[in-house]
Design an enzyme around this catalytic site. Structure first.
Site, short mmCIF file in Angstrom:
data_model
loop_
_atom_site.label_atom_id
_atom_site.label_comp_id
_atom_site.label_asym_id
_atom_site.label_seq_id
_atom_site.Cartn_x
_atom_site.Cartn_y
_atom_site.Cartn_z
N GLY A 119 42.24 39.13 37.07
CA GLY A 119 41.31 38.38 37.92
C GLY A 119 41.79 37.08 38.44
N PRO A 166 46.99 41.75 36.06
CA PRO A 166 47.01 41.22 37.32
C PRO A 166 46.97 42.34 38.35
CG PRO A 166 48.98 40.78 36.39
CD PRO A 166 48.29 41.20 35.50
N GLY A 167 46.35 42.35 39.35
CA GLY A 167 46.26 43.15 40.17
C GLY A 167 46.39 42.56 41.82
N ARG A 168 45.19 41.74 42.32
CA ARG A 168 45.34 40.94 43.59
C ARG A 168 46.32 40.04 43.58
NH1 ARG A 168 40.38 39.76 45.64
NH2 ARG A 168 39.49 40.42 43.84
N ARG A 226 35.99 44.22 52.25
CA ARG A 226 35.66 42.94 51.81
C ARG A 226 34.66 42.20 52.12
NH1 ARG A 226 39.05 39.89 50.07
NH2 ARG A 226 38.16 39.39 48.13
N TYR A 280 31.67 41.70 50.10
CA TYR A 280 31.52 40.39 49.47
C TYR A 280 31.45 38.99 50.22
CZ TYR A 280 34.29 43.43 46.32
OH TYR A 280 34.74 44.56 45.47
N CYS A 324 29.70 50.94 63.74
CA CYS A 324 28.08 50.65 64.03
C CYS A 324 27.32 49.83 63.16
CB CYS A 324 27.58 51.95 64.50
SG CYS A 324 28.44 53.03 65.62
N GLU A 325 27.86 48.61 62.91
CA GLU A 325 27.08 47.80 61.83
C GLU A 325 27.69 46.40 62.38
OE1 GLU A 325 25.73 48.34 58.80
OE2 GLU A 325 25.84 50.41 58.75
N TYR A 331 42.95 45.72 47.66
CA TYR A 331 41.53 46.15 47.87
C TYR A 331 41.14 46.21 49.25
CZ TYR A 331 41.36 44.89 43.13
OH TYR A 331 41.61 44.58 41.60
C1 LIG Z 1 39.62 45.92 33.72
C2 LIG Z 1 40.28 45.43 34.75
N1 LIG Z 1 41.29 44.98 34.79
C3 LIG Z 1 42.16 44.38 35.99
C4 LIG Z 1 41.40 44.31 37.23
C5 LIG Z 1 42.33 43.48 38.12
O1 LIG Z 1 41.83 42.43 38.67
P1 LIG Z 1 42.56 41.61 39.77
O2 LIG Z 1 42.88 42.40 40.74
O3 LIG Z 1 41.59 40.60 40.38
O4 LIG Z 1 43.63 40.79 39.07
C6 LIG Z 1 40.33 44.81 37.18
C7 LIG Z 1 39.63 44.55 38.64
O5 LIG Z 1 38.58 44.93 38.86
C8 LIG Z 1 39.54 45.31 36.26
O6 LIG Z 1 38.22 45.89 36.33
#
Ligand SMILES: Cc1ncc(COP(=O)(O)O)c(C=O)c1O
Length: 468
Positions: free
Chosen positions: A269, A312-314, A358, A362, A389-390, A419
């Site tokens: 997150g 971490p992802g984003r 996104r 959001y 078409c939006e 994402y």
């Molecule tokens: C369980 C879980 N872990 C990790 C993440 C990764 O989140 P982020 O990309 O915001 O770090 C998510 C994203 O939805 C998630 O649902």
């Protein structure tokens, strides 16, 4: 001059050609002609070779971010006498090559579905370095995960305890599991909310933790690793993580009377800068603040610090990616806002909500720059829109571009590594763009561009070579 239609946070840059390192990938720069280069390759060359729109991943940046995340959590944990496992949240951006980068950097990978698991396994990462999530895992998905010897499965509901135990028993294996807890803490960007129970589908209530952990422990084919929480996404401040960690540690301490609880997973997150107005806490500081709060809480509770895990992802994938688009049409739209009439320039590009959902999902904000050339023209407030078409088909809601932006210019939208490809669709039967990785050593296609033939090939009524 400021356009009255621009939001307060958007300050027109003095020089619209500047590539701000806080937002753009680390190798992004302009060459002597003013063209945007990523990984040493010019935007025009990339589009000439791979088409437009195009997802471009700065491989050097992505790999550096993997290592930085591992180091940030690892160093913070070590300082407090524990260790931290870092899972890359593959939902942010997943291809087999991306999983190989994750593997080489020594991180683990978190997957949420059988499809994501299939990609991770196809990349050759060992099963023990995979964690399986999901709030509705099928028996088939669980069976595939256990037969691949995944390191951990995160249980999201009471029902899943029996489901996972029965598959593990049938396969004669002992499966490590975590229990995802709805901590009641929800965080987004600057704020967090702490309630008794957050109104959403993930995790189990704190009041059910003791009973469900006892249930898990009663199964000889399950091994309880610890609790898990994920409180939201695009979080800039540390307070929500600390609040959730403290809630989980209180439960964790109570569970110790019934057996071992070796680990605690605090999810992902961590936020990134999409625009100059975004100021997330640097990851290393975030990691240090979270881990020292964990250590302080453990001391207060009189327990030893568990091994930690993060997802971490984003923060890894997001800033490493850029999307290139070609400008198709341009319209100046007169808007009267209060007393002052003003103009917003609508710049239509050859993609849109199908390659970046996104903004529509959001109201996410992005930054855009002219990629094929630089310009000394003054700034014009633009809205970069797609071809769907939006009316909500917006790529960049608010930014300034040089006012001489013209048809066939290439635009680059920053921080689209996370994402965007993962949420892409074929709305209006647009074909999905290629994903290419650029690095000084060469460009690699990670995912080829889709063709109309790809789309038609799934249409059971389609007869090749015949109309109708
Ligand atoms: C369980 C879980 N872990 C990790 C993440 C990764 O989140 P982020 O990309 O915001 O770090 C998510 C994203 O939805 C998630 O649902």
């Amino acid at each position: 001059m400021r356009n009255p239609l621009a939001p307060q946070w958007l300050v027109p840059a003095k020089d619209l050609n500047i590539v701000d390192a806080r937002i753009w990938p680390r190798t992004a720069t302009r060459d002597s002609q003013g063209e945007l280069q990523i990984g040493g390759v010019g935007a025009r060359e990339l589009v000439r070779r791979h088409g437009s729109p195009l997802y471009v991943i700065d491989q050097e940046d992505f790999e550096a971010r993997l290592l930085a995340a591992k180091r940030a959590f690892g160093d913070a944990a070590q300082k407090h006498g524990t260790s931290a496992k870092v899972y890359y949240a593959s939902k942010a951006l997943l291809t087999t090559e991306v999983v190989r980068w994750v593997d080489q950097a020594g991180l683990s990978v978190d997957v949420s579905t059988g499809g994501e698991l299939a990609v991770a396994l196809a990349a050759g990462i060992p099963g023990e370095r995979i964690g399986l999530h999901g709030n509705n895992k099928s028996l088939v998905e669980i069976g595939r995960a256990i037969s691949a010897d995944v390191g951990v499965i995160v249980i999201d509901s009471e029902l899943e305890i029996e489901r996972i135990a029965s598959v593990a028993t049938a396969q004669g294996k002992t499966q490590a599991v975590r229990l995802r807890v709805n901590s009641g803490v929800h965080a987004h960007t600057h704020e967090y909310l702490a309630t008794a129970r957050e109104d959403q589908k993930f995790g189990i209530a704190t009041s059910d933790v003791a009973d469900l952990v006892a249930k898990i422990r009663s199964h000889s084919h399950l091994r309880f690793l610890g609790l898990h929480s994920h409180i939201g996404s695009q979080i800039f401040v540390v307070d929500g993580f600390i609040a959730a960690a403290e809630r989980l540690l209180e439960l964790h301490a109570q569970l110790l009377s019934g057996g071992d609880v070796p680990e605690l997973n605090l999810g992902g997150g961590f936020g990134i800068s999409y625009t100059e107005a975004d100021h997330p806490m640097p990851l290393s500081e975030m990691a240090e603040r979270i881990v020292s709060a964990v250590a302080a809480k453990c001391e207060e509770l009189g327990i030893s610090i568990p091994k930690l895990a993060f997802e971490p992802g984003r923060v890894i994938a997001g800033p490493a990616g850029v999307t290139l688009y070609s400008v198709g049409t341009i319209k100046d739209v007169q808007v009267t806002e209060g007393q002052s009439p003003a103009t917003r320039k609508y710049v239509s590009v050859d993609g849109g909500m199908s390659d970046n959902a996104r903004p529509a999902l959001y109201e996410a904000e992005y930054s855009v720059a002219l990629a094929s050339r630089s310009s000394s023209a003054t700034g014009a407030l633009v809205r970069v829109v797609g071809k769907h078409c939006e009316s909500g088909d917006i790529v960049v809601r608010n930014d300034y571009l040089p006012s001489d932006v013209a048809v066939n210019d290439l635009l680059a939208v920053a921080a689209t590594g996370a994402y965007c490809f993962s949420l892409s669709s074929n709305y209006n039967f647009l074909t999905r763009p290629a994903v290419v990785a650029v690095k000084a050593s060469g460009t690699k296609v990670l995912v080829r561009a889709e063709t109309e033939q790809d789309l038609l090939s799934r249409d059971a009524g389609y007869k090749q070579g015949k109309a109708g």
